[in-house]
Design a protein around this motif. Structure first.
Motif, PDB file in Angstrom:
ATOM      1  N   SER A  86      -1.907 -31.136 -24.190  1.00  0.00           N
ATOM      2  CA  SER A  86      -2.201 -32.181 -23.296  1.00  0.00           C
ATOM      3  C   SER A  86      -1.652 -33.543 -23.605  1.00  0.00           C
ATOM      4  O   SER A  86      -1.381 -34.453 -22.817  1.00  0.00           O
ATOM      5  CB  SER A  86      -3.564 -32.669 -23.158  1.00  0.00           C
ATOM      6  OG  SER A  86      -4.043 -32.725 -24.799  1.00  0.00           O
ATOM      7  N   GLU A 131      -8.271 -32.888 -21.532  1.00  0.00           N
ATOM      8  CA  GLU A 131      -7.831 -34.211 -22.550  1.00  0.00           C
ATOM      9  C   GLU A 131      -8.385 -34.359 -23.678  1.00  0.00           C
ATOM     10  O   GLU A 131      -8.259 -35.607 -24.306  1.00  0.00           O
ATOM     11  CB  GLU A 131      -7.871 -35.334 -21.382  1.00  0.00           C
ATOM     12  CG  GLU A 131      -7.253 -35.304 -19.976  1.00  0.00           C
ATOM     13  CD  GLU A 131      -7.414 -36.384 -19.145  1.00  0.00           C
ATOM     14  OE1 GLU A 131      -6.370 -36.914 -18.486  1.00  0.00           O
ATOM     15  OE2 GLU A 131      -8.401 -37.279 -19.285  1.00  0.00           O
ATOM     16  N   VAL A 143      -1.038 -27.166 -18.574  1.00  0.00           N
ATOM     17  CA  VAL A 143      -2.520 -27.684 -18.860  1.00  0.00           C
ATOM     18  C   VAL A 143      -3.118 -27.180 -17.359  1.00  0.00           C
ATOM     19  O   VAL A 143      -4.179 -26.737 -17.467  1.00  0.00           O
ATOM     20  CB  VAL A 143      -2.599 -29.241 -19.108  1.00  0.00           C
ATOM     21  CG1 VAL A 143      -4.041 -29.608 -18.981  1.00  0.00           C
ATOM     22  CG2 VAL A 143      -1.949 -29.506 -20.443  1.00  0.00           C
ATOM     23  N   ARG A 144      -2.698 -27.597 -16.058  1.00  0.00           N
ATOM     24  CA  ARG A 144      -3.426 -27.104 -14.889  1.00  0.00           C
ATOM     25  C   ARG A 144      -3.447 -25.800 -14.715  1.00  0.00           C
ATOM     26  O   ARG A 144      -4.522 -25.226 -14.195  1.00  0.00           O
ATOM     27  CB  ARG A 144      -2.315 -27.793 -13.719  1.00  0.00           C
ATOM     28  CG  ARG A 144      -2.991 -27.334 -12.331  1.00  0.00           C
ATOM     29  CD  ARG A 144      -2.431 -28.181 -11.404  1.00  0.00           C
ATOM     30  NE  ARG A 144      -2.746 -29.557 -11.408  1.00  0.00           N
ATOM     31  CZ  ARG A 144      -3.761 -30.040 -10.823  1.00  0.00           C
ATOM     32  NH1 ARG A 144      -4.517 -29.297 -10.040  1.00  0.00           N
ATOM     33  NH2 ARG A 144      -4.220 -31.490 -11.049  1.00  0.00           N
ATOM     34  N   ASP A 171      -7.576 -27.824 -23.390  1.00  0.00           N
ATOM     35  CA  ASP A 171      -6.043 -28.406 -23.708  1.00  0.00           C
ATOM     36  C   ASP A 171      -6.224 -28.202 -25.424  1.00  0.00           C
ATOM     37  O   ASP A 171      -7.110 -27.869 -26.110  1.00  0.00           O
ATOM     38  CB  ASP A 171      -6.102 -29.957 -23.612  1.00  0.00           C
ATOM     39  CG  ASP A 171      -6.949 -30.875 -24.206  1.00  0.00           C
ATOM     40  OD1 ASP A 171      -8.411 -30.329 -24.346  1.00  0.00           O
ATOM     41  OD2 ASP A 171      -6.713 -31.829 -24.608  1.00  0.00           O
ATOM     42  N   HIS A 195      -5.316 -34.995 -16.803  1.00  0.00           N
ATOM     43  CA  HIS A 195      -5.474 -33.412 -16.463  1.00  0.00           C
ATOM     44  C   HIS A 195      -6.815 -33.347 -15.821  1.00  0.00           C
ATOM     45  O   HIS A 195      -7.755 -34.064 -16.223  1.00  0.00           O
ATOM     46  CB  HIS A 195      -5.189 -32.958 -18.097  1.00  0.00           C
ATOM     47  CG  HIS A 195      -3.915 -33.272 -18.750  1.00  0.00           C
ATOM     48  ND1 HIS A 195      -2.810 -32.929 -18.142  1.00  0.00           N
ATOM     49  CD2 HIS A 195      -3.518 -33.851 -19.897  1.00  0.00           C
ATOM     50  CE1 HIS A 195      -1.821 -33.099 -18.737  1.00  0.00           C
ATOM     51  NE2 HIS A 195      -2.178 -33.767 -19.925  1.00  0.00           N
ATOM     52  N   SER A 225      -1.188 -25.311 -23.201  1.00  0.00           N
ATOM     53  CA  SER A 225      -1.774 -26.369 -22.546  1.00  0.00           C
ATOM     54  C   SER A 225      -1.930 -27.531 -23.308  1.00  0.00           C
ATOM     55  O   SER A 225      -2.808 -27.979 -23.728  1.00  0.00           O
ATOM     56  CB  SER A 225      -3.166 -25.890 -22.067  1.00  0.00           C
ATOM     57  OG  SER A 225      -3.774 -25.482 -22.757  1.00  0.00           O
ATOM     58  N   ALA A 262       2.091 -30.855 -18.673  1.00  0.00           N
ATOM     59  CA  ALA A 262       1.205 -30.956 -17.520  1.00  0.00           C
ATOM     60  C   ALA A 262       1.041 -29.840 -16.922  1.00  0.00           C
ATOM     61  O   ALA A 262      -0.157 -29.306 -16.423  1.00  0.00           O
ATOM     62  CB  ALA A 262       1.340 -32.282 -16.788  1.00  0.00           C
TER      63      ALA A 262
END
Lengths: 461, 461
Positions: free
Chosen positions: B32, B159, B41-42, B90, B67, B30, B38
């Motif tokens: 950021s 983030e 990260v989700r 992140d 994010h 993840s 991306a």
């Protein structure tokens, strides 16, 4: 001029075919500095050998410990001079690729304004385009007369863009084969698009890569900032110290061997009336960055420089990273003039860096080539004849000028083979050699072929 | 302490399973700062939501313009305090990847010396490992007692490593939902492997990316060297000017708002007896690089800095390229203390650069976050209770210390939600966060879980 006119006619008639040959040659990505392209460099050498054999040269690829040489011989009439023509078939890298308007390895002919066409691509000018001019002049001469006007040896190198590490050993090992009455070197420029020029002064070059090592790993700038040595800060300080506020290089002994340019030579350069606005204006600048109180042409032709060609360290990607890097490095080069000694400059630079290093940091250096400056005659018979031939072709008085760049081979020919060089080329300052969107003028390509044919005729008349 | 012992026992029994959960979490890359990651990260946010739901939290992924956030709520007994726990899921980029001994996204438990094990991987410490301690403490408490000791809200950000651009708008838009009696923030360190610590001072941060633009294209350093402005030279000179020979920052107004550390605080730091040799020795250095005549802990905890986090320009590849670049850029950050104003520092830096720019060059700036420093109480009731809980767990007096790094959220909690923070974390200085080979001590992971359980008990007793 009875022998030359049919050769010129033949070159005119063969122009389209000669363009196709250059395109095939440029399509080979012979980037010498990156080992990933080594097979392409060899392919370019083989392409040249095949083409030269088709003209009747005794041509071969010659291995070295690096990229290969191409050597080719052709006999001439009894009593004619023996000429060695030098060029290089390797090219510079193409990054940043995204700035190229056209594929660097898919050359095109483009009309950029009415009546003016350019050839695009990496190497179109430096030096594939330039060296093919002479090959085309030989091809046409042979086609028309069944022979060449003098004994010709061709030497094409594949390591010019990386400091020519194999060149000296090769010259030494093949002295008898390569020694000629004089050399022709094609890696130079015209004064402007319409004005041919012969170069008689060339700056030397010392290349150095310096790496500052601080912590034994990358650090978090929050935890360690204010305490740990930052190699980017150390490197920036050292680089900043290299020039004083008047643009002079501060490295002790740097100016040893630099001479004042004779006043009549300076006067002839002043007469060319090249202003900073004109020279720098086309690249978006206006203020000379070098030593104050020197004319622009002195700065680029007759004064030494220290330039920073690359710098890197820490996080260079998208976004931000609060890191203190373990190391930072710069590629530094020095352009030398007159009698400056490359190895003395290298040693002085290294001492300069080491003196400024914090006691808990270290430095490593990597050597990237070194060659002294060259000063040739302004008025030898060969220069005088070549000037006349060039003036005939371009219908304009050819100039004798100096060059800011380095062509180490000219010094090697002097020292190792006892042979002077004549430097004639048809590149332009805006050819963007070493940059994205390199090009070569079609006028240079066409009239350059004709110029070499005329020079061959003049030198052997 | 009747409620706490079975929770501690449960944490001991569940250690292996909790490790497996952390490993699953660390496996998600993840990163950021790089948009290519991306989706990962989700995925990390969704992983957290699934895990928190399994404990009984009302958890959800909450979209932002960047994010997503993860927010989760759990009720507590009537009259119990409401606690907001903050962490970030992140992670930093992993380059240079070749320096990692193990895959950064395939975590392992490694025995590094007899009796000492570490958890490897990017995020194992910063901040996935640290935030999971609290989640595990909640899980155990819930398993043993069927409830939690107080009302708990969790806020996990995606983030933090890119300056938290969406955080303030999110806090403002969700004030009522997020406001608690106080916040727990876990992104901090222990004093050493055996000594727990509460952080009461945090440096602020201003990030700037500066790009110097000179010629409108890359130039050949032979043709133009000595005449054309070199952006690397200009940038190096500007960066070199930022510090004077005593290590002080020369930007006008930079020290506005910097206070002297109270002498009794300085004395308590001096008593920790941290020498430059010890602090810097383990990273291969020995000489503090900051202001002279300041102690090492002052330099990293109570003095502002200017650091260069990255620099790039010209040719950075293998070999050498005799180019004068069109541009060069640096990532510069300032660590702030006390009452320094981030936006005033940013403006002063930009003016400092612009003043030093040659008239024919230009500069562009990119803003990368800015937050003031934080100073919290040394002796509030919450600090006192948490110190006692930590001292019980580690069997050693917990310290109140400052931190060189920045945790902007602490200021945002103060300003936007009117809420003080308690900063407790179990990272170590040698965790190599933001560097290759990041790790987390197994002792931190195990006793950290137990510490949070004890702190929850102490704060709600």
């Amino acid at each position: 001029m009875s022998a030359i006119q049919p050769v010129l006619d033949r070159l005119d008639a063969d122009l389209d075919a000669s363009l196709e040959r250059l395109f095939s040659f440029v399509r080979i990505p012979s980037i010498s500095t990156d080992q990933a392209y080594a097979p392409d460099v060899r392919r370019a050498a083989e392409w040249l050998v095949d083409d030269l054999k088709s003209i009747g040269f005794d041509a071969s690829v010659r291995d070295t410990s690096g990229h290969p040489m191409v050597v080719a011989h052709h006999e001439g009439p009894e009593g004619s001079p023996h000429v060695l023509f030098y060029g290089h078939y390797d090219v510079q890298p193409v990054d940043p690729l995204e700035l190229w308007e056209d594929d660097p390895f898919d050359p095109k002919l483009k009309e950029v304004e009415p009546g003016r066409k350019i050839i695009t691509g990496r190497g179109s000018s430096d030096d594939k385009g330039q060296l093919m001019l002479f090959v085309e002049a030989c091809r046409a001469w042979k086609a028309v007369h069944g022979s060449l006007p003098c004994k010709i040896t061709l030497l094409f190198e594949g390591e010019e863009e990386t400091g020519s590490p194999s060149l000296k050993p090769f010259l030494e090992a093949n002295k008898e084969e390569l020694k000629a009455d004089f050399a022709l070197v094609c890696d130079t420029s015209m004064w402007d698009r319409d004005t041919p020029a012969i170069s008689v002064g060339l700056r030397g070059l010392v290349g150095e890569e310096v790496t500052i090592h601080a912590a034994n790993r990358d650090l978090h700038s929050g935890h360690y900032g204010g305490a740990a040595a930052n190699p980017i800060r150390i490197l920036a300080k050292i680089l900043a110290d290299i020039h004083d506020e008047n643009g002079r290089v501060t490295i002790p002994g740097f100016y040893d061997g630099v001479e004042e340019t004779p006043s009549q030579v300076k006067a002839s350069w002043d007469a060319l009336n090249l202003t900073p606005e004109k020279f720098l204006g086309e690249i978006g600048l206006s203020i000379p960055s070098g030593e104050k109180d020197r004319s622009l042409l002195e700065l680029v032709w007759a004064r030494p420089t220290a330039e920073f060609n690359g710098i890197s360290g820490g996080y260079e990607g998208e976004g931000f990273k609060t890191v203190i890097a373990a190391q930072a490095s710069a590629k530094v080069s020095f352009r030398l003039v007159h009698k400056q000694d490359p190895e003395q400059i290298r040693a002085a630079f290294r001492a300069f860096v080491e003196e400024r290093l914090p006691a808990d940091c270290s430095v490593t250096f990597e050597k990237h080539g070194g060659s002294p400056a060259i000063q040739l005659s302004y008025d030898s018979p060969i220069v005088t004849r070549a000037k006349s031939a060039l003036s005939d072709e371009w219908n304009k008085q050819a100039l004798t000028i100096a060059m800011g760049g380095s062509i180490p081979i000219v010094g090697d020919f002097q020292k190792l083979l006892g042979m002077e060089s004549l430097l004639v080329g048809f590149a332009l300052d805006d050819d963007r050699i070493h940059s994205p969107n390199e090009k070569y003028e079609l006028s240079s390509f066409h009239k350059g072929q004709r110029s070499w044919a005329r020079i061959l005729a003049a030198l052997t008349a």
